[in-house]
Write a protein that holds these residues in place. Structure first.
Motif, mmCIF file in Angstrom:
data_model
loop_
_atom_site.group_PDB
_atom_site.id
_atom_site.type_symbol
_atom_site.label_atom_id
_atom_site.label_comp_id
_atom_site.label_asym_id
_atom_site.label_seq_id
_atom_site.Cartn_x
_atom_site.Cartn_y
_atom_site.Cartn_z
ATOM 1 N N PRO A 1 10.990 50.617 -23.848
ATOM 2 C CA PRO A 1 10.685 50.174 -22.489
ATOM 3 C C PRO A 1 9.217 50.401 -22.136
ATOM 4 O O PRO A 1 8.476 51.053 -22.872
ATOM 5 N N PRO A 2 8.775 49.868 -20.996
ATOM 6 C CA PRO A 2 7.376 50.020 -20.576
ATOM 7 C C PRO A 2 7.005 51.489 -20.323
ATOM 8 O O PRO A 2 7.875 52.360 -20.205
ATOM 9 N N GLY B 1 8.784 53.447 -15.490
ATOM 10 C CA GLY B 1 9.095 52.578 -16.618
ATOM 11 C C GLY B 1 10.475 51.983 -16.562
ATOM 12 O O GLY B 1 11.047 51.621 -17.595
ATOM 13 N N ASP B 2 11.029 51.858 -15.362
ATOM 14 C CA ASP B 2 12.415 51.418 -15.209
ATOM 15 C C ASP B 2 12.532 50.177 -14.335
ATOM 16 O O ASP B 2 13.497 50.015 -13.588
ATOM 17 N N CYS C 1 8.070 45.574 -14.480
ATOM 18 C CA CYS C 1 8.314 46.253 -15.755
ATOM 19 C C CYS C 1 8.294 47.771 -15.589
ATOM 20 O O CYS C 1 9.193 48.468 -16.071
ATOM 21 N N HIS C 2 7.260 48.285 -14.920
ATOM 22 C CA HIS C 2 7.061 49.731 -14.851
ATOM 23 C C HIS C 2 7.840 50.398 -13.722
ATOM 24 O O HIS C 2 7.895 51.638 -13.680
ATOM 25 N N ALA D 1 12.514 46.041 -17.697
ATOM 26 C CA ALA D 1 12.567 47.104 -18.709
ATOM 27 C C ALA D 1 13.895 47.139 -19.438
ATOM 28 O O ALA D 1 13.976 47.612 -20.577
#
Length: 519
Positions: free
Chosen positions: A56-57, A45-46, A38-39, A50
């Motif tokens: 997004p995260p 965060g990509d 996720c992060h 995500a």
């Protein structure tokens, strides 16, 4: 370094030996296994997942964190970071890891997360928690809640969260985070989904710290300006908490529909509904069939049902920030579509879609536990549905769904619907006769049987239509049977017979005693 570690030991309720020896190398291994999806590998965060999350995260590289005990604009403490790791973030895809990772793993990954930003290495930016006062008593009293409501209005909460707190304020369609991602104001009637905790104390802390990176500000400056007192800000927190149920709703498998002798309540706001039990059912994003949907706006529905000797009424209530279609939300829809993975419909243009609700049953009551496919049946095993849309508020369409992409309406279905939209909430009542002349296509409702039921909802102002929706699994509807007169008469008859028999035994015993005395 020793001083920093000792401070951390005070802030985090953990063995100092773990904190003194936090291992970023070991933390990286934990991060890559459990967090990078996720992060992102570099903490921006990509991650791959995500692409399907709105917003997004967390981007760790900017060191901007929402949940803190520090002032707005400051770094979080290690205790703040650990809390988010342990408990997760309500209303988001971030789960709690306390029961999944060991103490060692969580402290190591905490240390590794901090390496993504140079801000944590700057000792001049060492985080300092705010000093919070204790909650004043009397927070559930009428006077206290009245004060909380007054300041809720005066400090501007209603602009985003709405007059009744359902996230439908005048600014709600424009909200986005600092990176431009679309976001919602929290629905204050669902405290179990609050980002940062559900208690009065949690809410007060968020009022003091704000949620950095989002439109949610800190109100600490209003205390400094003496616009309001600490007690009055606590009253706001207490008022906000009062909007949600006292306890988090417990999901029940069965909706019990009592038998009523009077006319069925066909209006969504009929006072008769106040005496009927309401059942909460969570909804999740439809992630099985493309276009998949990971960020539904409707998180659940409240359901009530009653029946008479020949008909049924089903009431469904859910929170929705917009009465779709609504042109004021087109900008929000555009931001939602722009945030989507191209494979999930990002190329689509914003449009004025309606709000929708579907209630689903099997075509006939199963004799065992077998049920049709919950995601709107299949070609060989269709399901029977009632469909309502906000563009036809006083009507419902009944039909057979033969998969998520096919729905065949039925003529003369006999299903009625009435709806009300009020301050961020839809209330819809469906009615139908228990029996149906078309038993091949339309479910005949019977008392004393467990009837499978499921729910689907779409918020048009969040870009939801077609396969982009919120869904439930199968639950059950039970129409309570009328209690036969013998249930009431039999105990009375038994009691009379028992009493009579007892009196006879006593009388005969008395007769025998009298006879012996005479002898």
């Amino acid at each position: 370094m020793i001083r920093v570690a000792l401070c951390a030991c005070i802030l985090i309720p953990a063995p100092c030996s773990l904190l003194l020896s936090q291992d970023t190398t070991a933390g990286k291994i934990v991060y890559q296994k459990w967090c990078a999806g996720c992060h992102g590998d570099n903490g921006a965060g990509d991650g791959e997942a995500a692409k399907r999350m709105i917003p997004p995260p967390r981007d760790f590289t900017g060191a901007v964190y929402q949940i803190r005990t520090t002032a707005s604009g400051q770094l979080p403490t290690d205790a703040d970071l650990l809390r988010s790791i342990d408990e997760g973030l309500g209303g988001t895809a971030m789960p709690g890891w306390k029961s999944r990772l060991s103490d060692r793993q969580r402290y190591d990954v905490l240390a590794y997360i901090k390496t993504f930003s140079t801000f944590f290495a700057d000792t001049s930016l060492r985080p300092k928690p705010l000093m919070f006062s204790k909650e004043p008593g009397g927070g559930t009293g009428t006077d206290a809640l009245k004060v909380g409501r007054q300041f809720y209005d005066s400090i501007g909460c209603r602009k985003c969260h709405g007059d009744q707190g359902r996230g439908d304020g005048p600014s709600a369609p424009t909200l986005k985070d600092d990176a431009g991602h679309p976001m919602f104001a929290a629905d204050l009637h669902e405290n179990w989904r609050f980002n940062g905790g559900s208690t009065v104390e949690d809410i007060y802390h968020r009022l003091r710290t704000g949620l950095d990176g989002t439109p949610m500000p800190s109100f600490s400056d209003l205390l400094e300006q003496k616009f309001l007192t600490e007690t009055e800000l606590w009253r706001v927190a207490q008022y906000v908490r009062s909007l949600s149920p006292a306890e988090t709703p417990v999901v029940s498998d069965v909706i019990h529909a009592p038998l009523v002798s009077r006319a069925l309540p066909r209006s969504p706001d009929d006072s008769a509904w106040k005496t009927v039990d309401a059942y909460w059912f969570p909804l999740v994003g439809q992630v099985i069939h493309k276009s998949r949907w990971f960020s539904p706006a409707v998180s659940g529905v409240w359901v009530q049902a009653v029946h008479s000797a020949d008909s049924i009424a089903l009431r469904v209530v859910w929170d929705d920030r917009s009465q779709s279609p609504d042109t004021a939300w087109l900008g929000h829809v555009g931001r939602v579509l722009a945030a989507l993975d191209p494979d999930e419909g990002a190329q689509e243009q914003p449009a004025l879609w309606p709000d929708q609700l579907a209630v689903q049953f099997p075509v006939s009551i199963p004799t065992g536990m077998e049920r049709p496919y919950f995601l709107m049946g299949s070609a060989g095993a269709p399901v029977y549905q009632w469909r309502w849309t906000s563009t036809a508020r006083t009507a419902a369409v009944a039909g057979l769904a033969r998969g998520i992409d096919r729905f065949d309406s039925l003529p003369a279905s006999g299903v009625g619907a009435r709806s009300v939209y009020d301050h961020g909430q839809w209330r819809v009542v469906f009615t139908r006769a228990l029996a149906s002349p078309d038993t091949a296509s339309q479910l005949p409702f019977r008392t004393g049987r467990a009837i499978p039921v499921a729910f689907f909802a779409s918020d048009g102002s969040h870009g939801e239509h077609g396969t982009r929706m919120a869904i439930s699994t199968w639950y059950f509807l039970a129409l309570d049977e009328p209690v036969p007169a013998r249930v009431f008469i039999s105990p009375v008859v038994a009691m009379v017979l028992t009493l009579g028999l007892g009196m006879l035994v006593v009388w005969r015993a008395q007769q025998k005693t009298s006879f012996r005395r005479k002898q």
